[in-house]
Write a protein that holds these residues in place. Structure first.
Motif, PDB file in Angstrom:
ATOM      1  N   MET A  35     -91.882 119.043   3.353  1.00  0.00           N
ATOM      2  CA  MET A  35     -93.100 119.732   3.762  1.00  0.00           C
ATOM      3  C   MET A  35     -92.969 120.500   5.156  1.00  0.00           C
ATOM      4  O   MET A  35     -93.354 121.710   5.116  1.00  0.00           O
ATOM      5  CB  MET A  35     -94.243 118.579   3.983  1.00  0.00           C
ATOM      6  CG  MET A  35     -95.351 119.029   4.566  1.00  0.00           C
ATOM      7  SD  MET A  35     -95.669 118.986   6.231  1.00  0.00           S
ATOM      8  CE  MET A  35     -95.233 117.270   6.525  1.00  0.00           C
ATOM      9  N   ILE A  36     -92.441 119.983   6.036  1.00  0.00           N
ATOM     10  CA  ILE A  36     -92.260 120.912   7.280  1.00  0.00           C
ATOM     11  C   ILE A  36     -91.375 121.996   6.931  1.00  0.00           C
ATOM     12  O   ILE A  36     -91.500 123.332   7.340  1.00  0.00           O
ATOM     13  CB  ILE A  36     -91.494 119.881   8.467  1.00  0.00           C
ATOM     14  CG1 ILE A  36     -92.600 118.918   8.799  1.00  0.00           C
ATOM     15  CG2 ILE A  36     -91.186 120.859   9.492  1.00  0.00           C
ATOM     16  CD1 ILE A  36     -92.018 118.016   9.755  1.00  0.00           C
ATOM     17  N   ASN A  37     -90.340 121.848   6.146  1.00  0.00           N
ATOM     18  CA  ASN A  37     -89.336 123.322   5.948  1.00  0.00           C
ATOM     19  C   ASN A  37     -90.224 123.980   5.162  1.00  0.00           C
ATOM     20  O   ASN A  37     -89.894 125.328   5.160  1.00  0.00           O
ATOM     21  CB  ASN A  37     -88.241 122.607   5.102  1.00  0.00           C
ATOM     22  CG  ASN A  37     -87.222 121.978   5.820  1.00  0.00           C
ATOM     23  OD1 ASN A  37     -87.027 122.197   7.139  1.00  0.00           O
ATOM     24  ND2 ASN A  37     -86.385 120.928   5.152  1.00  0.00           N
ATOM     25  N   SER A  38     -91.168 123.658   4.178  1.00  0.00           N
ATOM     26  CA  SER A  38     -91.814 124.673   3.671  1.00  0.00           C
ATOM     27  C   SER A  38     -92.812 125.501   4.204  1.00  0.00           C
ATOM     28  O   SER A  38     -93.090 126.558   3.669  1.00  0.00           O
ATOM     29  CB  SER A  38     -92.598 123.923   2.512  1.00  0.00           C
ATOM     30  OG  SER A  38     -93.864 123.363   2.989  1.00  0.00           O
ATOM     31  N   PHE A  39     -93.114 125.124   5.625  1.00  0.00           N
ATOM     32  CA  PHE A  39     -93.668 126.041   6.555  1.00  0.00           C
ATOM     33  C   PHE A  39     -92.782 127.017   7.284  1.00  0.00           C
ATOM     34  O   PHE A  39     -93.399 127.766   8.065  1.00  0.00           O
ATOM     35  CB  PHE A  39     -94.629 125.223   7.466  1.00  0.00           C
ATOM     36  CG  PHE A  39     -95.792 124.504   6.757  1.00  0.00           C
ATOM     37  CD1 PHE A  39     -96.753 125.287   6.504  1.00  0.00           C
ATOM     38  CD2 PHE A  39     -95.722 122.883   6.953  1.00  0.00           C
ATOM     39  CE1 PHE A  39     -97.830 124.438   5.781  1.00  0.00           C
ATOM     40  CE2 PHE A  39     -96.875 122.481   6.330  1.00  0.00           C
ATOM     41  CZ  PHE A  39     -97.991 123.209   5.845  1.00  0.00           C
ATOM     42  N   GLY A  40     -91.678 127.021   6.803  1.00  0.00           N
ATOM     43  CA  GLY A  40     -90.699 128.012   7.494  1.00  0.00           C
ATOM     44  C   GLY A  40     -90.022 127.289   8.787  1.00  0.00           C
ATOM     45  O   GLY A  40     -89.212 128.085   9.476  1.00  0.00           O
ATOM     46  N   LEU A  41     -90.383 126.193   9.075  1.00  0.00           N
ATOM     47  CA  LEU A  41     -89.559 125.465  10.390  1.00  0.00           C
ATOM     48  C   LEU A  41     -88.392 124.745   9.713  1.00  0.00           C
ATOM     49  O   LEU A  41     -88.562 124.398   8.657  1.00  0.00           O
ATOM     50  CB  LEU A  41     -90.779 124.713  11.087  1.00  0.00           C
ATOM     51  CG  LEU A  41     -91.553 125.485  12.133  1.00  0.00           C
ATOM     52  CD1 LEU A  41     -92.559 126.482  11.476  1.00  0.00           C
ATOM     53  CD2 LEU A  41     -92.061 124.476  13.425  1.00  0.00           C
ATOM     54  N   PRO A  80     -89.637 109.789   5.616  1.00  0.00           N
ATOM     55  CA  PRO A  80     -89.528 110.106   4.216  1.00  0.00           C
ATOM     56  C   PRO A  80     -89.146 111.519   4.118  1.00  0.00           C
ATOM     57  O   PRO A  80     -89.658 112.559   4.657  1.00  0.00           O
ATOM     58  CB  PRO A  80     -90.983 109.877   3.668  1.00  0.00           C
ATOM     59  CG  PRO A  80     -91.602 109.050   4.787  1.00  0.00           C
ATOM     60  CD  PRO A  80     -91.117 109.368   6.044  1.00  0.00           C
ATOM     61  N   ASP A  81     -88.238 111.751   2.961  1.00  0.00           N
ATOM     62  CA  ASP A  81     -87.764 113.089   2.616  1.00  0.00           C
ATOM     63  C   ASP A  81     -88.946 114.045   2.467  1.00  0.00           C
ATOM     64  O   ASP A  81     -88.685 115.341   2.477  1.00  0.00           O
ATOM     65  CB  ASP A  81     -86.808 113.163   1.438  1.00  0.00           C
ATOM     66  CG  ASP A  81     -85.459 112.351   1.831  1.00  0.00           C
ATOM     67  OD1 ASP A  81     -85.013 112.507   2.869  1.00  0.00           O
ATOM     68  OD2 ASP A  81     -84.622 111.894   0.989  1.00  0.00           O
ATOM     69  N   ASP A  82     -89.981 113.450   1.672  1.00  0.00           N
ATOM     70  CA  ASP A  82     -91.032 114.600   1.325  1.00  0.00           C
ATOM     71  C   ASP A  82     -91.643 115.058   2.719  1.00  0.00           C
ATOM     72  O   ASP A  82     -92.195 116.251   2.842  1.00  0.00           O
ATOM     73  CB  ASP A  82     -92.058 113.813   0.642  1.00  0.00           C
ATOM     74  CG  ASP A  82     -92.734 112.834   1.155  1.00  0.00           C
ATOM     75  OD1 ASP A  82     -92.441 111.975   1.507  1.00  0.00           O
ATOM     76  OD2 ASP A  82     -93.976 113.107   1.555  1.00  0.00           O
ATOM     77  N   ARG A  83     -91.611 114.633   3.733  1.00  0.00           N
ATOM     78  CA  ARG A  83     -91.989 114.912   4.972  1.00  0.00           C
ATOM     79  C   ARG A  83     -91.110 116.098   5.620  1.00  0.00           C
ATOM     80  O   ARG A  83     -91.471 117.048   5.941  1.00  0.00           O
ATOM     81  CB  ARG A  83     -92.177 113.636   6.150  1.00  0.00           C
ATOM     82  CG  ARG A  83     -93.175 112.727   5.727  1.00  0.00           C
ATOM     83  CD  ARG A  83     -94.483 112.932   5.635  1.00  0.00           C
ATOM     84  NE  ARG A  83     -95.117 111.460   5.567  1.00  0.00           N
ATOM     85  CZ  ARG A  83     -95.350 110.845   4.621  1.00  0.00           C
ATOM     86  NH1 ARG A  83     -95.021 111.210   3.360  1.00  0.00           N
ATOM     87  NH2 ARG A  83     -95.937 109.731   4.464  1.00  0.00           N
ATOM     88  N   VAL A  84     -89.818 115.760   5.303  1.00  0.00           N
ATOM     89  CA  VAL A  84     -89.039 116.768   5.785  1.00  0.00           C
ATOM     90  C   VAL A  84     -89.070 118.232   4.999  1.00  0.00           C
ATOM     91  O   VAL A  84     -89.244 119.186   5.514  1.00  0.00           O
ATOM     92  CB  VAL A  84     -87.543 116.329   5.748  1.00  0.00           C
ATOM     93  CG1 VAL A  84     -86.589 117.489   5.830  1.00  0.00           C
ATOM     94  CG2 VAL A  84     -87.142 115.372   6.503  1.00  0.00           C
ATOM     95  N   ALA A 129     -92.508 111.714  13.709  1.00  0.00           N
ATOM     96  CA  ALA A 129     -92.243 110.905  12.333  1.00  0.00           C
ATOM     97  C   ALA A 129     -92.950 111.494  11.115  1.00  0.00           C
ATOM     98  O   ALA A 129     -92.526 111.356  10.048  1.00  0.00           O
ATOM     99  CB  ALA A 129     -92.723 109.540  12.567  1.00  0.00           C
ATOM    100  N   GLY A 130     -93.937 112.590  11.419  1.00  0.00           N
ATOM    101  CA  GLY A 130     -94.670 112.916  10.262  1.00  0.00           C
ATOM    102  C   GLY A 130     -95.885 113.710  10.508  1.00  0.00           C
ATOM    103  O   GLY A 130     -96.035 115.105  10.436  1.00  0.00           O
ATOM    104  N   ASN A 131     -96.897 113.401  10.989  1.00  0.00           N
ATOM    105  CA  ASN A 131     -98.528 113.964  11.142  1.00  0.00           C
ATOM    106  C   ASN A 131     -98.437 115.267  12.030  1.00  0.00           C
ATOM    107  O   ASN A 131     -98.866 116.107  11.852  1.00  0.00           O
ATOM    108  CB  ASN A 131     -99.437 112.735  11.321  1.00  0.00           C
ATOM    109  CG  ASN A 131     -99.815 112.139  10.165  1.00  0.00           C
ATOM    110  OD1 ASN A 131     -99.150 112.399   9.006  1.00  0.00           O
ATOM    111  ND2 ASN A 131    -100.568 110.958  10.207  1.00  0.00           N
ATOM    112  N   TYR A 132     -97.852 114.639  13.282  1.00  0.00           N
ATOM    113  CA  TYR A 132     -97.815 115.556  14.364  1.00  0.00           C
ATOM    114  C   TYR A 132     -96.866 116.716  13.881  1.00  0.00           C
ATOM    115  O   TYR A 132     -97.247 118.021  13.917  1.00  0.00           O
ATOM    116  CB  TYR A 132     -97.311 115.288  15.683  1.00  0.00           C
ATOM    117  CG  TYR A 132     -97.039 116.444  16.733  1.00  0.00           C
ATOM    118  CD1 TYR A 132     -98.421 116.682  17.422  1.00  0.00           C
ATOM    119  CD2 TYR A 132     -95.866 116.928  16.807  1.00  0.00           C
ATOM    120  CE1 TYR A 132     -97.855 117.950  18.257  1.00  0.00           C
ATOM    121  CE2 TYR A 132     -95.696 118.038  17.751  1.00  0.00           C
ATOM    122  CZ  TYR A 132     -96.588 118.459  18.438  1.00  0.00           C
ATOM    123  OH  TYR A 132     -96.676 119.784  19.302  1.00  0.00           O
ATOM    124  N   GLY A 133     -95.671 116.457  13.373  1.00  0.00           N
ATOM    125  CA  GLY A 133     -94.723 117.719  12.598  1.00  0.00           C
ATOM    126  C   GLY A 133     -95.478 118.486  11.647  1.00  0.00           C
ATOM    127  O   GLY A 133     -95.094 119.654  11.655  1.00  0.00           O
TER     128      GLY A 133
END
Length: 324
Positions: free
Chosen positions: A119-125, A113-117, A86-90
């Motif tokens: 943020m994960i995308n920003s790491f290249g995943l 939340p879209d900002d979590r999505v 849901a967010g923190n582990y991801g």
């Protein structure tokens, strides 16, 4: 339960974590009961501030140890990992994978939340939203398609990594009477409880704290096995996987005193109390504090009580919406 987790395993995980500059040995605030008028002043209160950990939560401890035990095909880049969060582990997973130059897929509930999505995308995943009640079916499909599953809570390497928190608590408070930890899938509280008990704190009472809307470990204890509860719901999105982990359940069954429940309204009230004392804490991060503030933990007068504040990943707009 030696086949699942051992003190030696936790100490080895500590060696892995403390050789990594990303891991912070977070502050433990001591004797802070006077900061909180709602807390019984006869309690000797300690707060372990994992909201100050890298990536904003305790999760990176477990993920860092999980990375040390990656399947070879993930480590060499020939295979791609999939997980769900849901967010923190991801966030911690994406951060650690990106540091290794590895790719992966994080499945997220549609309520994330879209900002979590982003943020994960920003790491290249890749972060992919799916309907919450279908997330496990999507995981199974990805595994069938060749992805390698790295579980977000039902993983012994995560549990032993989280045991490092217990080791840090014991450096400052070698004889705690009570330790309270929030619970989602159960990995964190399993690691902390195992670390304390295996270090000789036989009389320390360790409590897991869950939302009333997502009582998976609570119901697992009643059923005598790890259960799944469809339709879990809570403001504490980090504490609402639809099931308890099999591995955490077995460890918790051995070492926990009890599973306690708190409501969304009570957690939000605790968030405001903590914020007023300078601590930015997300709903899930406030759960254990809430159990103490609401009197759910019995027999605390004169006792050394350690509360693990687990995360602070909440944006200013989200915080304002919840606590005003």
């Amino acid at each position: 339960m030696a086949e699942l987790v051992s003190l030696d395993g936790i100490k080895k995980a500590c060696d892995v974590l403390y050789s990594n500059p990303d891991i912070i040995q977070t502050p433990l605030l001591c004797h802070v009961q006077n900061m909180f008028p709602k807390i019984d002043q006869d309690v000797d209160l300690y707060l372990k501030l994992e909201n100050m950990q890298t990536t904003g939560s305790f999760k990176i401890r477990g993920v860092t140890n999980q990375m040390e035990h990656l399947p070879p095909e993930v480590r060499d880049g020939s295979g791609e990992a999939v997980t769900f969060s849901a967010g923190n582990y991801g966030k911690a997973f994406a951060y650690c994978m990106s540091k290794k130059g590895l790719k992966g897929l994080v499945l997220m509930p549609h309520t994330a939340p879209d900002d979590r999505v982003d943020m994960i995308n920003s790491f290249g995943l890749e972060a992919r939203k799916v309907p919450s009640h279908e997330i496990y079916e999507h995981v199974k499909k990805c595994v069938a398609d060749g992805y390698i599953l790295l579980h977000s809570f039902d993983d012994v390497n995560l549990v032993t990594g989280y045991g490092s928190i217990a080791m840090e608590i014991l450096k400052v408070v070698p004889d705690p009477d009570v330790v309270a930890v929030c619970c989602g899938g159960g990995g964190l509280v399993a690691g902390v409880a195992a670390g304390l008990k295996l270090s000789g704190c036989k009389d320390c009472r360790v409590y897991a704290v869950e939302p009333t809307g997502a009582p998976t470990l609570y119901e697992s204890f009643k059923a005598g096995h790890a259960v799944t509860i469809p339709g879990v719901k809570s403001v504490a999105t980090g504490l609402m996987p639809p099931c308890a982990g099999e591995i955490p359940y077995k460890i918790c069954k051995q070492y926990l005193e009890e599973v306690l429940l708190v409501s969304d309204e009570e957690m939000v009230e605790s968030m405001k109390i903590l914020y007023d004392r300078g601590l930015k804490v997300e709903p899930a991060g406030s759960a254990a504090f809430t159990a103490l503030a609401q009197g759910r933990i019995k027999d605390v007068k004169g006792k050394k009580v350690v509360i693990v504040v687990t995360g602070g990943n909440i944006t200013p707009p989200e915080l304002a919406k919840l606590i005003g």
